[in-house]
Design an enzyme around this catalytic site. Structure first.
Site, PDB file in Angstrom:
ATOM      1  N   SER A  10     -16.689   8.588  13.660  1.00  0.00           N
ATOM      2  CA  SER A  10     -17.750   8.843  14.636  1.00  0.00           C
ATOM      3  C   SER A  10     -18.127  10.314  14.537  1.00  0.00           C
ATOM      4  O   SER A  10     -17.331  11.142  14.072  1.00  0.00           O
ATOM      5  CB  SER A  10     -17.286   8.475  16.055  1.00  0.00           C
ATOM      6  N   ALA A  46     -22.715  20.604  31.664  1.00  0.00           N
ATOM      7  CA  ALA A  46     -22.358  20.536  33.079  1.00  0.00           C
ATOM      8  C   ALA A  46     -23.416  21.276  33.908  1.00  0.00           C
ATOM      9  O   ALA A  46     -24.092  22.163  33.405  1.00  0.00           O
ATOM     10  CB  ALA A  46     -20.982  21.166  33.293  1.00  0.00           C
ATOM     11  N   ASP A 103     -17.001  21.623  31.991  1.00  0.00           N
ATOM     12  CA  ASP A 103     -16.730  23.024  32.328  1.00  0.00           C
ATOM     13  C   ASP A 103     -17.935  23.553  33.079  1.00  0.00           C
ATOM     14  O   ASP A 103     -19.074  23.339  32.672  1.00  0.00           O
ATOM     15  CB  ASP A 103     -16.508  23.845  31.052  1.00  0.00           C
ATOM     16  N   ALA A 117     -11.729  14.236  35.735  1.00  0.00           N
ATOM     17  CA  ALA A 117     -12.334  13.153  34.955  1.00  0.00           C
ATOM     18  C   ALA A 117     -11.820  11.788  35.404  1.00  0.00           C
ATOM     19  O   ALA A 117     -12.554  10.791  35.372  1.00  0.00           O
ATOM     20  CB  ALA A 117     -12.046  13.370  33.464  1.00  0.00           C
ATOM     21  N   GLN A 170      -9.332  16.942  21.649  1.00  0.00           N
ATOM     22  CA  GLN A 170      -9.811  18.290  21.309  1.00  0.00           C
ATOM     23  C   GLN A 170      -9.389  18.540  19.867  1.00  0.00           C
ATOM     24  O   GLN A 170      -8.394  17.977  19.407  1.00  0.00           O
ATOM     25  CB  GLN A 170      -9.151  19.306  22.259  1.00  0.00           C
TER      26      GLN A 170
HETATM   27  P1  FAD Z   1      -9.678  16.459  33.192  1.00  0.00           P
HETATM   28  O1  FAD Z   1      -9.053  15.333  32.482  1.00  0.00           O
HETATM   29  O2  FAD Z   1     -10.120  16.237  34.609  1.00  0.00           O
HETATM   30  O3  FAD Z   1      -8.655  17.677  33.145  1.00  0.00           O
HETATM   31  C1  FAD Z   1      -9.067  18.989  33.512  1.00  0.00           C
HETATM   32  C2  FAD Z   1      -7.852  19.807  33.923  1.00  0.00           C
HETATM   33  O4  FAD Z   1      -7.376  19.341  35.183  1.00  0.00           O
HETATM   34  C3  FAD Z   1      -6.662  19.723  32.970  1.00  0.00           C
HETATM   35  O5  FAD Z   1      -6.050  20.982  32.927  1.00  0.00           O
HETATM   36  C4  FAD Z   1      -5.749  18.697  33.610  1.00  0.00           C
HETATM   37  O6  FAD Z   1      -4.390  18.907  33.262  1.00  0.00           O
HETATM   38  C5  FAD Z   1      -5.994  18.963  35.085  1.00  0.00           C
HETATM   39  N1  FAD Z   1      -5.861  17.768  35.918  1.00  0.00           N
HETATM   40  C6  FAD Z   1      -6.456  16.575  35.753  1.00  0.00           C
HETATM   41  N2  FAD Z   1      -6.121  15.728  36.746  1.00  0.00           N
HETATM   42  C7  FAD Z   1      -5.278  16.420  37.558  1.00  0.00           C
HETATM   43  C8  FAD Z   1      -4.600  16.120  38.777  1.00  0.00           C
HETATM   44  N3  FAD Z   1      -4.718  14.922  39.361  1.00  0.00           N
HETATM   45  N4  FAD Z   1      -3.856  17.085  39.343  1.00  0.00           N
HETATM   46  C9  FAD Z   1      -3.742  18.311  38.778  1.00  0.00           C
HETATM   47  N5  FAD Z   1      -4.369  18.666  37.621  1.00  0.00           N
HETATM   48  C10 FAD Z   1      -5.126  17.727  37.042  1.00  0.00           C
HETATM   49  N6  FAD Z   1     -17.531  19.519  28.056  1.00  0.00           N
HETATM   50  C11 FAD Z   1     -18.812  19.404  28.474  1.00  0.00           C
HETATM   51  O7  FAD Z   1     -19.217  20.140  29.378  1.00  0.00           O
HETATM   52  N7  FAD Z   1     -19.678  18.513  27.900  1.00  0.00           N
HETATM   53  C12 FAD Z   1     -19.290  17.665  26.925  1.00  0.00           C
HETATM   54  O8  FAD Z   1     -20.083  16.857  26.433  1.00  0.00           O
HETATM   55  C13 FAD Z   1     -17.917  17.735  26.471  1.00  0.00           C
HETATM   56  N8  FAD Z   1     -17.455  16.890  25.511  1.00  0.00           N
HETATM   57  C14 FAD Z   1     -16.121  16.915  25.183  1.00  0.00           C
HETATM   58  C15 FAD Z   1     -15.631  15.957  24.271  1.00  0.00           C
HETATM   59  C16 FAD Z   1     -14.286  15.939  23.920  1.00  0.00           C
HETATM   60  C17 FAD Z   1     -13.792  14.882  22.948  1.00  0.00           C
HETATM   61  C18 FAD Z   1     -13.405  16.921  24.453  1.00  0.00           C
HETATM   62  C19 FAD Z   1     -11.958  16.935  24.049  1.00  0.00           C
HETATM   63  C20 FAD Z   1     -13.886  17.867  25.361  1.00  0.00           C
HETATM   64  C21 FAD Z   1     -15.228  17.866  25.752  1.00  0.00           C
HETATM   65  N9  FAD Z   1     -15.745  18.768  26.677  1.00  0.00           N
HETATM   66  C22 FAD Z   1     -17.058  18.689  27.080  1.00  0.00           C
HETATM   67  C23 FAD Z   1     -14.878  19.796  27.260  1.00  0.00           C
HETATM   68  C24 FAD Z   1     -14.266  19.334  28.608  1.00  0.00           C
HETATM   69  O9  FAD Z   1     -15.285  19.109  29.538  1.00  0.00           O
HETATM   70  C25 FAD Z   1     -13.338  20.447  29.069  1.00  0.00           C
HETATM   71  O10 FAD Z   1     -12.213  20.514  28.242  1.00  0.00           O
HETATM   72  C26 FAD Z   1     -12.953  20.392  30.543  1.00  0.00           C
HETATM   73  O11 FAD Z   1     -12.367  21.644  30.891  1.00  0.00           O
HETATM   74  C27 FAD Z   1     -11.957  19.310  30.886  1.00  0.00           C
HETATM   75  O12 FAD Z   1     -12.543  18.075  30.899  1.00  0.00           O
HETATM   76  P2  FAD Z   1     -11.615  16.759  30.995  1.00  0.00           P
HETATM   77  O13 FAD Z   1     -12.517  15.607  31.081  1.00  0.00           O
HETATM   78  O14 FAD Z   1     -10.590  16.771  29.949  1.00  0.00           O
HETATM   79  O15 FAD Z   1     -10.957  17.038  32.444  1.00  0.00           O
END
Ligand code: FAD
Length: 278
Positions: A10, A46, A103, A117, A170
């Site tokens: 992909s 975002a 972010d 997420a 990542q």
């Molecule tokens: P989460 O899974 O919510 O995690 C974020 C942080 O919160 C982590 O440190 C986690 O440990 C912590 N956390 C989660 N749940 C809990 C809880 N219940 N209690 C305490 N801590 C918790 N960014 C964009 O803006 N646009 C994009 O299109 C985009 N595409 C991406 C595609 C991929 C494949 C990847 C790997 C990243 C992408 N990103 C994108 C970056 C991503 O948005 C950032 O890494 C962001 O900081 C975290 O998103 P996440 O969905 O992993 O968050």
């Protein structure tokens, strides 16, 4: 036509900011479609920055007859706006989402109704049932804001338990981190495919900038080799192709269920790596 590469691929794009960028991306996509990707995904800004651009690029991919995944971030969003956007995506014919927290752009003041997420995944499932295949992000080298490695793994498990179907990592250059992550997720019985995200190396400064921001580790030997090439872009590209092809081979040999390329809206490096893997 059958893919030249005998495993699922992909490709990820970002929404172009200019008409010239959009035109160039159309060409890049045509070049990459030859590799028969399972889907092409489009990133999502975002806080409202590129959402229209994301949807427009997704529409183009679907119109070209390819399968498209829309990234979808929830930070700063309300349930009402997410509901509305999910309806738009469904109407467009999108079947796959990459559900993310996202972010925040600098200067953003807050006010969203989703914290993580996992909240978004749960909301999408509650609102749309099984209409979408939901991908989530995974961090073999630990998300930079995680309190600890174990809390990050728990955060990943929450996304799976909320209904994620599969994950994309990542990018990383240490395959050990990926294999260890798979062992950890297996030990928790999570049982969803975790596809490694692959970042081709084409520019030293760009790679360092991204990696500092997202917490991906550039091993010291790679960093020093890249520094040593200075402005010699031909050597950087040649080295990058070797390193990333080796990484992909290790991942495939270790059982990775596919490869997701961060194309950076370019085709040359991805095509070359895939042709070496074929
Ligand atoms: P989460 O899974 O919510 O995690 C974020 C942080 O919160 C982590 O440190 C986690 O440990 C912590 N956390 C989660 N749940 C809990 C809880 N219940 N209690 C305490 N801590 C918790 N960014 C964009 O803006 N646009 C994009 O299109 C985009 N595409 C991406 C595609 C991929 C494949 C990847 C790997 C990243 C992408 N990103 C994108 C970056 C991503 O948005 C950032 O890494 C962001 O900081 C975290 O998103 P996440 O969905 O992993 O968050």
């Amino acid at each position: 036509m059958k893919s030249a590469v005998p495993f699922p691929l992909s490709f990820e794009f970002f929404p172009p900011k200019t008409p010239e960028g959009a035109e160039k991306l159309r060409l890049v996509r045509q070049q990459l479609y030859v590799l028969k990707p399972e889907f092409c995904s489009v990133t999502f800004g975002a806080g409202g920055s590129t959402q229209e651009g994301t949807f427009n690029t997704v529409r183009e991919i679907l119109a070209e007859g390819a399968s498209a995944a829309s990234h979808f971030s929830c930070i700063g969003a309300t349930r009402a706006t997410v509901r509305e956007q999910l309806t738009t995506l469904k109407t467009m014919g999108v079947k796959r989402l990459v559900a993310l927290r996202g972010d925040l752009p600098s200067g953003y003041g807050g006010g969203g109704e989703f914290q993580y997420a996992s909240d978004l995944v749960a909301f999408i499932r509650a609102e749309t049932g099984d209409d979408f295949h939901i991908e989530v992000a995974a961090y073999p080298e630990i998300h930079p804001q995680a309190k600890s490695a174990s809390s990050d793994l728990q955060a990943f498990a929450s996304k799976v338990n909320a209904g994620a179907n599969s994950a994309i990592t990542q990018y990383f250059y240490n395959s050990d981190a990926y294999f260890r992550f798979l062992e950890d997720t297996d030990a928790l019985g999570l049982g969803i495919p975790v596809v490694p995200g692959i970042m081709p190396i084409t520019s030293s400064t760009q790679l360092m900038r991204f990696s500092d921001a997202c917490g991906a580790e550039i091993p010291r030997w790679i960093r020093l080799r890249l520094q040593g090439y200075g402005d010699d872009t031909a050597s950087i590209k040649a080295f990058g192709l070797d390193v990333v092809t080796d990484l992909c081979e290790q991942l495939r040999a270790g059982g990775a269920p596919g490869l997701h390329f961060y194309s950076m809206n370019q085709s040359a490096a991805t095509i070359e790596i895939c042709s070496r893997l074929a």
